[in-house]
Design a protein around this motif. Structure first.
Motif, PDB file in Angstrom:
ATOM      1  N   UNK A  43      13.543   9.391 -10.567  1.00 48.11           N
ATOM      2  CA  UNK A  43      12.362   8.839  -9.899  1.00 48.11           C
ATOM      3  C   UNK A  43      12.445   7.318  -9.973  1.00 48.11           C
ATOM      4  N   UNK A  44      12.217   6.649  -8.842  1.00 46.90           N
ATOM      5  CA  UNK A  44      12.168   5.182  -8.824  1.00 46.90           C
ATOM      6  C   UNK A  44      10.730   4.743  -9.103  1.00 46.90           C
TER       7      UNK A  44
ATOM      8  N   UNK B  80       0.838  -1.191   0.000  1.00 53.17           N
ATOM      9  CA  UNK B  80       0.000   0.000   0.000  1.00 53.17           C
ATOM     10  C   UNK B  80       0.873   1.241   0.000  1.00 53.17           C
ATOM     11  N   UNK B  81       0.299   2.285  -0.569  1.00 59.14           N
ATOM     12  CA  UNK B  81       1.018   3.552  -0.602  1.00 59.14           C
ATOM     13  C   UNK B  81       0.049   4.697  -0.717  1.00 59.14           C
ATOM     14  N   UNK B  82       0.598   5.882  -0.790  1.00 62.01           N
ATOM     15  CA  UNK B  82      -0.261   7.050  -0.910  1.00 62.01           C
ATOM     16  C   UNK B  82       0.544   8.323  -0.872  1.00 62.01           C
TER      17      UNK B  82
ATOM     18  N   UNK C 242       2.735   2.355 -13.594  1.00 62.04           N
ATOM     19  CA  UNK C 242       4.010   2.554 -12.903  1.00 62.04           C
ATOM     20  C   UNK C 242       3.731   3.340 -11.626  1.00 62.04           C
ATOM     21  N   UNK C 243       4.076   2.771 -10.497  1.00 69.55           N
ATOM     22  CA  UNK C 243       3.912   3.521  -9.247  1.00 69.55           C
ATOM     23  C   UNK C 243       5.256   4.111  -8.819  1.00 69.55           C
ATOM     24  N   UNK C 244       5.197   5.252  -8.160  1.00 73.65           N
ATOM     25  CA  UNK C 244       6.421   5.869  -7.646  1.00 73.65           C
ATOM     26  C   UNK C 244       6.795   5.150  -6.344  1.00 73.65           C
ATOM     27  N   UNK C 245       7.923   4.446  -6.387  1.00 73.06           N
ATOM     28  CA  UNK C 245       8.301   3.561  -5.279  1.00 73.06           C
ATOM     29  C   UNK C 245       8.338   4.307  -3.947  1.00 73.06           C
ATOM     30  N   UNK C 246       8.801   5.544  -3.945  1.00 70.12           N
ATOM     31  CA  UNK C 246       8.929   6.275  -2.679  1.00 70.12           C
ATOM     32  C   UNK C 246       7.570   6.675  -2.098  1.00 70.12           C
TER      33      UNK C 246
ATOM     34  N   UNK D 106      15.125  -1.291  -6.650  1.00 79.29           N
ATOM     35  CA  UNK D 106      15.356  -1.025  -8.079  1.00 79.29           C
ATOM     36  C   UNK D 106      16.412  -1.969  -8.664  1.00 79.29           C
ATOM     37  N   UNK D 107      16.182  -2.373  -9.905  1.00 81.17           N
ATOM     38  CA  UNK D 107      17.056  -3.322 -10.585  1.00 81.17           C
ATOM     39  C   UNK D 107      17.946  -2.655 -11.636  1.00 81.17           C
TER      40      UNK D 107
END
Ligand SMILES: [Zn+2]
Ligand SMILES: [Zn+2]
Length: 132
Positions: free
Chosen positions: A40-41, A4-6, A91-95, A105-106
């Motif tokens: 941006x990750x 989850x994120x936000x 694509x979600x922003x990992x942060x 990140x790979x």
């Protein structure tokens, strides 16, 4: 794995399930300008595995088919859709994840547009907080 994120203010929340197809730092000029950050990750998920669970993001076409979604209140960048280049993916922003450590990140992508000093950013001196 469900994550989850936000956004920073909490108005917009999302979840993703399963595994991301790829996780990478993007160095393109479009990401730089949009975020105000040097890179941006991103983590790419199948669109079916992504859901907005609270609130609603605003969107902006930053470059042709690139649609960037962000919180209309606090401005946090959240996710990106580009049906021309990345059909069926979000694509979600990992942060923006609650636990960004979860997705490693790979790769670095779009380094053709990377800010020159970012190439060696990882070798800069480090301080736990601020230099004393
Ligand atoms: Zn917000
Ligand atoms: Zn980019």
């Amino acid at each position: 794995m469900k994550l989850e994120g936000g956004c920073q203010c909490g108005a917009v929340r999302y979840s993703v399930e399963g595994e991301p197809q790829h996780v990478a730092f993007c160095h393109c000029a479009d990401c730089q300008k949009s975020s105000g950050a040097p890179a941006v990750a991103w983590a790419a998920y199948a669109a079916d595995d992504f859901a907005v669970t609270a609130g609603a993001a605003s969107s902006y076409s930053s470059n042709g088919d690139a649609i960037r979604h962000f919180c209309p209140t606090c401005g946090s960048g959240l996710y990106y859709v580009n049906e021309a280049v990345l059909p069926g993916l979000v694509d979600i922003q990992v942060a923006s994840l609650d636990k960004p450590d979860t997705l490693q990140p790979q790769a670095h992508i779009q380094v053709a547009e990377r800010i020159s000093w970012m190439k060696h950013a990882a070798s800069l001196p480090e301080f736990e907080r601020y230099p004393g």
